[in-house]
Design an enzyme around this catalytic site. Structure first.
Site, mmCIF file in Angstrom:
data_model
loop_
_atom_site.group_PDB
_atom_site.id
_atom_site.type_symbol
_atom_site.label_atom_id
_atom_site.label_comp_id
_atom_site.label_asym_id
_atom_site.label_seq_id
_atom_site.Cartn_x
_atom_site.Cartn_y
_atom_site.Cartn_z
ATOM 1 N N TYR A 92 0.832 -1.223 0.000
ATOM 2 C CA TYR A 92 0.000 0.000 0.000
ATOM 3 C C TYR A 92 0.863 1.268 0.000
ATOM 4 O O TYR A 92 0.366 2.365 -0.220
ATOM 5 C CB TYR A 92 -0.953 0.057 1.206
ATOM 6 N N HIS A 121 0.389 -11.884 2.427
ATOM 7 C CA HIS A 121 -0.658 -11.150 1.706
ATOM 8 C C HIS A 121 -1.475 -12.054 0.755
ATOM 9 O O HIS A 121 -2.701 -11.940 0.677
ATOM 10 C CB HIS A 121 -0.036 -9.977 0.935
ATOM 11 N N PRO A 170 -15.243 -4.715 2.991
ATOM 12 C CA PRO A 170 -16.527 -5.039 3.624
ATOM 13 C C PRO A 170 -17.686 -4.199 3.090
ATOM 14 O O PRO A 170 -18.839 -4.506 3.365
ATOM 15 C CB PRO A 170 -16.263 -4.737 5.104
ATOM 16 N N LEU A 171 -17.349 -3.136 2.325
ATOM 17 C CA LEU A 171 -18.411 -2.344 1.684
ATOM 18 C C LEU A 171 -18.470 -2.701 0.199
ATOM 19 O O LEU A 171 -19.050 -1.961 -0.606
ATOM 20 C CB LEU A 171 -18.136 -0.842 1.873
ATOM 21 N N ILE A 219 -15.277 7.739 8.299
ATOM 22 C CA ILE A 219 -14.689 7.031 9.452
ATOM 23 C C ILE A 219 -15.726 6.950 10.585
ATOM 24 O O ILE A 219 -15.933 5.903 11.190
ATOM 25 C CB ILE A 219 -13.401 7.763 9.916
ATOM 26 N N ASN A 242 -18.866 4.652 9.739
ATOM 27 C CA ASN A 242 -18.590 3.225 9.897
ATOM 28 C C ASN A 242 -18.479 2.850 11.379
ATOM 29 O O ASN A 242 -18.932 1.789 11.794
ATOM 30 C CB ASN A 242 -17.308 2.847 9.148
HETATM 31 P P1 NAP Z 1 -14.131 -1.025 1.172
HETATM 32 O O1 NAP Z 1 -13.693 -0.798 2.546
HETATM 33 O O2 NAP Z 1 -15.185 -2.054 0.893
HETATM 34 O O3 NAP Z 1 -14.622 0.314 0.496
HETATM 35 C C1 NAP Z 1 -13.866 1.490 0.522
HETATM 36 C C2 NAP Z 1 -14.614 2.568 -0.257
HETATM 37 O O4 NAP Z 1 -15.829 2.907 0.424
HETATM 38 C C3 NAP Z 1 -13.806 3.847 -0.349
HETATM 39 O O5 NAP Z 1 -14.079 4.399 -1.621
HETATM 40 C C4 NAP Z 1 -14.391 4.730 0.763
HETATM 41 O O6 NAP Z 1 -14.301 6.093 0.442
HETATM 42 C C5 NAP Z 1 -15.831 4.305 0.733
HETATM 43 N N1 NAP Z 1 -16.486 4.449 2.040
HETATM 44 C C6 NAP Z 1 -15.996 4.061 3.237
HETATM 45 N N2 NAP Z 1 -16.899 4.296 4.211
HETATM 46 C C7 NAP Z 1 -17.971 4.874 3.621
HETATM 47 C C8 NAP Z 1 -19.206 5.356 4.112
HETATM 48 N N3 NAP Z 1 -19.518 5.243 5.392
HETATM 49 N N4 NAP Z 1 -20.085 5.898 3.204
HETATM 50 C C9 NAP Z 1 -19.759 5.974 1.890
HETATM 51 N N5 NAP Z 1 -18.598 5.513 1.370
HETATM 52 C C10 NAP Z 1 -17.714 4.976 2.231
HETATM 53 O O7 NAP Z 1 -12.903 -1.410 0.210
HETATM 54 P P2 NAP Z 1 -11.358 -1.776 0.345
HETATM 55 O O8 NAP Z 1 -10.535 -0.579 0.550
HETATM 56 O O9 NAP Z 1 -11.061 -2.627 -0.836
HETATM 57 O O10 NAP Z 1 -11.256 -2.746 1.607
HETATM 58 C C11 NAP Z 1 -10.999 -2.297 2.916
HETATM 59 C C12 NAP Z 1 -9.598 -2.630 3.357
HETATM 60 O O11 NAP Z 1 -9.350 -4.029 3.300
HETATM 61 C C13 NAP Z 1 -8.501 -2.047 2.470
HETATM 62 O O12 NAP Z 1 -8.356 -0.676 2.632
HETATM 63 C C14 NAP Z 1 -7.319 -2.867 2.925
HETATM 64 O O13 NAP Z 1 -6.856 -2.411 4.176
HETATM 65 C C15 NAP Z 1 -7.971 -4.243 3.035
HETATM 66 N N6 NAP Z 1 -7.829 -5.051 1.789
HETATM 67 C C16 NAP Z 1 -7.059 -6.178 1.842
HETATM 68 C C17 NAP Z 1 -6.904 -6.956 0.717
HETATM 69 C C18 NAP Z 1 -6.067 -8.192 0.796
HETATM 70 O O14 NAP Z 1 -5.716 -8.757 -0.252
HETATM 71 N N7 NAP Z 1 -5.751 -8.671 1.978
HETATM 72 C C19 NAP Z 1 -7.542 -6.624 -0.499
HETATM 73 C C20 NAP Z 1 -8.343 -5.475 -0.505
HETATM 74 C C21 NAP Z 1 -8.499 -4.712 0.636
HETATM 75 P P3 NAP Z 1 -13.259 7.105 1.142
HETATM 76 O O15 NAP Z 1 -11.908 6.483 1.082
HETATM 77 O O16 NAP Z 1 -13.388 8.316 0.313
HETATM 78 O O17 NAP Z 1 -13.700 7.306 2.552
#
Ligand code: NAP
Length: 277
Positions: free
Chosen positions: A53, A111, A191-192, A239, A242
């Site tokens: 990241y 990872h 999770p979203l 933040i 959530n």
């Molecule tokens: P996510 O958490 O499902 O979605 C993030 C998106 O939702 C961002 O665009 C964020 O916008 C928006 N958001 C967050 N809270 C919100 C709310 N209350 N209302 C409206 N929009 C909202 O997606 P993700 O980033 O893929 O997954 C979360 C975390 O999981 C990652 O950041 C990472 O740490 C981890 N991850 C791990 C792997 C792995 O291979 N292990 C893969 C993917 C992700 P803003 O940023 O503008 O707030």
């Protein structure tokens, strides 16, 4: 008690808090630091990052700036797929510790089980880091049951957590069952569904009923499944929205409605993902 002993005690009582902050793509170091500080000062105690990241420095700065002691924060990072040989694990973890400005990690994940990953070599190197006190727990990510079987053969009960994509559009029944049977924590990434949860009629129906956001409904549903979600959010508004999911309790009807969603939509599927996907 010496300072070292106090720190060890603090680490031992530090469990994985049930809602974490994701940081993927929050890679402007000062913005990332601000998001992490805001989250910690809102009440979050679990921060998820990864070497790939390229924001570990920002995460470390956010933790240092927040009015929360390091020992109260559950900090997790992940070793990238190009560094999963013995030397890569050891060297890059030390670099992560430097960037994060800490002398231990609460959780270090593999990872993906890909490229340089070799169960025996990789996990033995992780175990050595644990024995040396650099990491408190060993995690894996994007592991399917067959990878978990293999990992457990190498390090047994030391597989603490498996971090996988999970949300109402990817409900992960098989992995949930496996992890519950073997006492492995399941951590839900995306999770979203990376924003897709805002466009699912069943979630909107439950959200309107409780007068909350679809994000909160998705996070509350994950909590109801015994899973730890790590939503990524940059702004204070997201933040805090959530974080408020902790006050939302879904009733049996809500859970049944979400369970009945039949759409299966994986958001993350790179070319190095497990073949069984
Ligand atoms: P996510 O958490 O499902 O979605 C993030 C998106 O939702 C961002 O665009 C964020 O916008 C928006 N958001 C967050 N809270 C919100 C709310 N209350 N209302 C409206 N929009 C909202 O997606 P993700 O980033 O893929 O997954 C979360 C975390 O999981 C990652 O950041 C990472 O740490 C981890 N991850 C791990 C792997 C792995 O291979 N292990 C893969 C993917 C992700 P803003 O940023 O503008 O707030």
């Amino acid at each position: 008690m010496t300072q070292d002993e106090r720190q060890q005690t603090a680490r031992r009582i530090n469990r994985m808090p049930t809602l974490g902050l994701g940081t993927w793509k929050n890679d402007d170091q000062s913005q990332c630091a601000e998001s992490v500080q805001t989250a910690l000062e809102t009440g979050y105690r679990h921060i998820d990052t990864a070497q790939i990241y390229r924001n570990e420095e920002g995460v470390g700065k956010g933790i240092a700036a927040a009015d929360v002691p390091r020992e109260d924060v559950f900090l997790a990072t992940k070793v990238w797929i190009s560094s999963l040989d013995e030397e890569g694990v050891t060297e890059t973890t030390k670099e992560s510790l430097d960037r994060l400005d800490t002398d231990y990690l609460d959780l270090l994940y593999v990872h993906w089980p890909s490229r340089t990953y070799d169960a025996e070599e990789t996990l033995t190197a992780f175990k050595d880091l644990k024995n040396a006190g650099h990491i408190e727990r060993i995690g894996v990510s994007n592991f399917e049951p067959e990878h978990l079987d293999e990992a457990r053969e190498v390090i047994g009960d030391d597989v603490f957590a498996n971090q996988v994509e999970m949300h109402p559009l990817l409900q992960q029944e098989a992995l949930r069952e496996y992890c519950s049977e073997h006492d492995i924590e399941l951590v839900a990434y995306s999770p979203l569904a990376r924003g897709e949860v805002f466009d699912v009629p069943e979630l909107t129906e439950v959200a309107e009923k409780h007068e909350v956001s679809e994000a909160q409904v998705s996070l509350a549903w994950l909590r109801e499944k015994g899973v730890t979600p790590i939503p990524k959010a940059t702004s204070a508004a997201h933040i805090e929205d959530n974080w408020a999911a902790r006050d939302l309790t879904l009733d049996t009807e809500d859970v049944a409605l979400i369970d009945s969603i039949e759409r299966e939509e994986r958001q993350i599927d790179p070319d190095f993902a497990p073949e069984s996907w």
